[in-house]
Design a protein around this motif. Structure first.
Motif, PDB file in Angstrom:
ATOM      1  N   TRP A 135       0.793  -1.234   0.000  1.00 16.97           N
ATOM      2  CA  TRP A 135       0.000   0.000   0.000  1.00 16.97           C
ATOM      3  C   TRP A 135       0.829   1.291   0.000  1.00 16.97           C
ATOM      4  N   ASP A 152     -10.442  -3.298   9.087  1.00 15.73           N
ATOM      5  CA  ASP A 152      -9.779  -4.151   8.100  1.00 15.73           C
ATOM      6  C   ASP A 152     -10.212  -5.581   8.403  1.00 15.73           C
ATOM      7  N   GLY A 201      -7.286  -8.892   8.584  1.00 21.95           N
ATOM      8  CA  GLY A 201      -6.115  -8.061   8.289  1.00 21.95           C
ATOM      9  C   GLY A 201      -4.757  -8.635   8.686  1.00 21.95           C
ATOM     10  N   PHE A 235      -1.836  -3.059   7.436  1.00 23.44           N
ATOM     11  CA  PHE A 235      -2.713  -2.039   6.859  1.00 23.44           C
ATOM     12  C   PHE A 235      -3.051  -0.990   7.916  1.00 23.44           C
ATOM     13  N   ALA A 236      -3.387  -1.474   9.116  1.00 26.59           N
ATOM     14  CA  ALA A 236      -3.694  -0.551  10.213  1.00 26.59           C
ATOM     15  C   ALA A 236      -2.481   0.315  10.543  1.00 26.59           C
ATOM     16  N   ILE A 274      -7.547   2.117  12.551  1.00 32.17           N
ATOM     17  CA  ILE A 274      -8.161   0.932  11.942  1.00 32.17           C
ATOM     18  C   ILE A 274      -8.201  -0.202  12.961  1.00 32.17           C
ATOM     19  N   THR A 296      -8.452  -4.166  13.324  1.00 32.80           N
ATOM     20  CA  THR A 296      -8.135  -5.281  12.429  1.00 32.80           C
ATOM     21  C   THR A 296      -8.751  -6.571  12.952  1.00 32.80           C
ATOM     22  N   HIS A 350     -11.871  -2.086   4.716  1.00 29.47           N
ATOM     23  CA  HIS A 350     -10.892  -2.643   3.780  1.00 29.47           C
ATOM     24  C   HIS A 350     -10.827  -4.143   4.008  1.00 29.47           C
ATOM     25  N   SER A 351     -10.586  -4.883   2.939  1.00 23.90           N
ATOM     26  CA  SER A 351     -10.358  -6.307   3.126  1.00 23.90           C
ATOM     27  C   SER A 351      -9.526  -6.842   1.985  1.00 23.90           C
ATOM     28  N   ASP A 397      -9.833  -5.327  -1.823  1.00 20.94           N
ATOM     29  CA  ASP A 397      -8.413  -5.471  -2.168  1.00 20.94           C
ATOM     30  C   ASP A 397      -8.134  -6.934  -2.522  1.00 20.94           C
TER      31      ASP A 397
END
Ligand SMILES: *[C@@H]1O[C@H](CO)[C@@H](O)[C@H](O)[C@H]1NC(C)=O
Ligand SMILES: *[C@@H]1O[C@H](CO)[C@@H](O)[C@H](O)[C@H]1NC(C)=O
Ligand SMILES: *[C@@H]1O[C@H](CO)[C@@H](O)[C@H](O)[C@H]1NC(C)=O
Ligand SMILES: *[C@@H]1O[C@H](CO)[C@@H](O)[C@H](O)[C@H]1NC(C)=O
Length: 483
Positions: A306, A334, A337, A342-343, A353, A355, A395-396, A429
């Motif tokens: 990312w 997420d 996650g 990502f977090a 975020i 997770t 998000h996933s 994603d």
């Protein structure tokens, strides 16, 4: 709004019917509940506007007449409620229609049940000498019998009737609130929650609830995860102390913690084959197909996700955030996650975020927490523990895919929509499926009616081109208005 609707309210208010009614009809009515009866009466009006309501046939000493009489008040209350609803619906008539459809289904079910019940009462009263046993007694008996038949098809009820461990009985027992009826809660009772899927894992759950109160819990982390993966989610609470690592240290301080692999001593390794993070990282060299084998290696691929350009399916966080006014993407989820990278990346942009992750073959939850991020130990089957219209982002990656039964996936997508606020972003994603399934999944996603900011379909080649797999990466925005 059509004038018929307003007329009908006056009619209901002005002419409450008071015919003479017989005993068992009254009883049935009280069993069904006045509100439901109001629905019944209402649905007759709605679906047969030519001959509105029971007004024209008050002399019939049948169930319908009786129900109307008993519930005249609740009908007008219901209509008032509906009127408000319809008033609102000038902006959105659709909510009224879906409400009507729901009511109609409810009424249909009740009609069916009432028919069965009436038939069985008739049958019984024919056979019985009605002087020796009262109608009330008979109805009670029939109801009990029917309830038992229903229970026989319900694994939860069957399970609840068997031998259940003492601690589970303690946990699930209904308890009166010490201060009595609580108007805010709308209840005078406390009910502990536990997933209905526990009924499918009776033996494992019994094992899980076998412990000594006040002592250390059994060493059973794999059992807990097995249970929730089988739908026993949430698990019941226990009154024992969760095991902990015996030689733990203070975590690495923020913000270094985000990109530092924690000390092995902070993890309870009993549940895993590996006993160190080094061991976990070495799995990445194995030639096996498994997701996230290298996720614990914070100097490897995780570091680049990312933030570095890698292809059209990989979106950059900076670009995604630019779609919305600065600072308006602040909180999110997420799903699945992994180790929380990502977090971590979002946190660097001041976005918080949560997770969700399991501990499949590794201490994912503990790892995320050690990084100073928020883990949530949750399967994809559980309703998301957030209120409606609250999150800025969901998000996933690699999780929402064709391994999930498509109806399950549909429920999940609606749940994601529920928790996203209007204008919130849904970042799909690397959703994967085989090429022939693309239509199915694309239409499922499109059903949400989201704006497509980005949409890329690409080949998934990690298992080999012969599998004909595809990825979808998409950046979608929840609309502010109904479309
Ligand atoms: C319907 O809305 C109007 C204004 O939009 C309001 O004046 C009226 O009282 C409302 N009617 C009901 C039954 O709430
Ligand atoms: C506890 O941790 C310290 C520092 O990490 C280590 O030196 C020590 O050997 C550990 N003790 C045990 C019993 O594992
Ligand atoms: C995050 O917030 C801090 C403090 O409010 C601010 O100084 C910093 O510029 C923000 N970072 C980003 C990437 O927006
Ligand atoms: C699920 O998939 C099957 C076949 O793949 C299809 O017939 C069905 O309509 C799908 N269900 C939903 C909710 O899309």
């Amino acid at each position: 709004m059509s004038p018929e609707h307003s007329d009908s309210i006056e009619m209901f208010k002005g002419k409450p019917l008071r015919p003479k009614v017989n005993h068992n009809a009254i009883l049935i009515v009280s069993i069904l509940g006045a509100n439901i009866v109001a629905l019944l009466a209402f649905s007759r009006y709605c679906y047969n506007p030519e001959s509105p309501v029971a007004r024209d046939e008050p002399e019939k000493r049948d169930l319908k007449a009786a129900t109307t009489a008993v519930s005249a008040d609740s009908i007008s209350t219901s209509f008032h409620h509906l009127m408000l609803l319809m008033n609102d619906s000038r902006k959105d008539m659709r909510s009224v229609f879906s409400e009507l459809i729901r009511m109609r289904q409810e009424v249909q079910e009740l009609r069916e049940r009432t028919e069965v019940l009436t038939a069985r009462i008739a049958e019984l009263t024919e056979k019985e000498d009605s002087k020796s046993v009262s109608i009330t007694e008979r109805v009670k008996e029939v109801l009990e019998q029917m309830a038992e038949e229903e229970d026989a098809n319900n694994p939860w009820m069957q399970w609840a009737k068997g031998q259940i461990p003492k601690e589970l009985q303690e946990y699930t027992a209904l308890r009166k609130l010490p201060l009595g009826w609580n108007p805010a809660l709308g209840s005078g009772t406390n009910v502990a929650s536990v997933g209905h899927g526990c009924a499918y894992s009776k033996d494992d759950l019994a094992k899980y609830m076998e412990y000594e109160v006040g002592k250390e819990c059994p060493d059973d982390e794999p059992l807990q995860q097995k249970l929730i993966l089988k739908g026993c989610e949430p698990l019941p609470r226990r009154r024992c102390f969760a095991r902990k690592p015996t030689n733990s240290t203070e975590p690495v301080p923020w913000p270094q913690s985000m990109w530092t692999v924690p000390d092995d001593s902070n993890i309870l390794w009993n549940a895993y084959h590996c006993k160190s993070f080094q061991c976990l990282n070495e799995r990445a060299k194995l030639k096996v197909f498994e997701d996230c084998l290298d996720c614990f290696d914070l100097d490897g691929r995780e570091k680049h996700r990312w933030v570095d350009n890698a292809g059209s399916l990989d979106f950059l966080i900076t670009e995604v955030l630019k779609l919305k006014p600065r600072g308006t993407i602040r909180i999110g989820l997420d799903i699945g996650g992994g180790t929380g990278s990502f977090a971590a990346r979002m946190r660097e942009h001041n976005v918080t975020i949560v997770t969700s992750t399991l501990n499949l073959a590794g201490p994912f939850n503990n790892f995320i927490a050690q990084r100073g991020l928020l883990p949530l130990f949750l399967t994809i089957s559980q309703r998301l523990p957030f209120f409606d219209n609250t999150l800025d982002l969901v998000h996933s990656m690699h999780v929402l895919s064709n391994w999930i039964p498509n109806e399950t996936l549909e429920f999940l997508l609606y749940d994601i929509d529920r928790v996203l606020r209007p204008g919130g972003l849904f970042w799909v994603d690397h959703f994967f499926c085989v090429e022939s399934q693309l239509d199915l999944y694309v239409s499922m996603i499109d059903k949400l009616g989201y704006t497509r900011h980005r949409w890329h379909v690409g080949k998934k080649l990690d298992r080999g081109p012969e599998f004909n797999e595809r990825y979808i990466s998409a950046l979608l925005e929840k609309p502010r208005m109904e479309v």
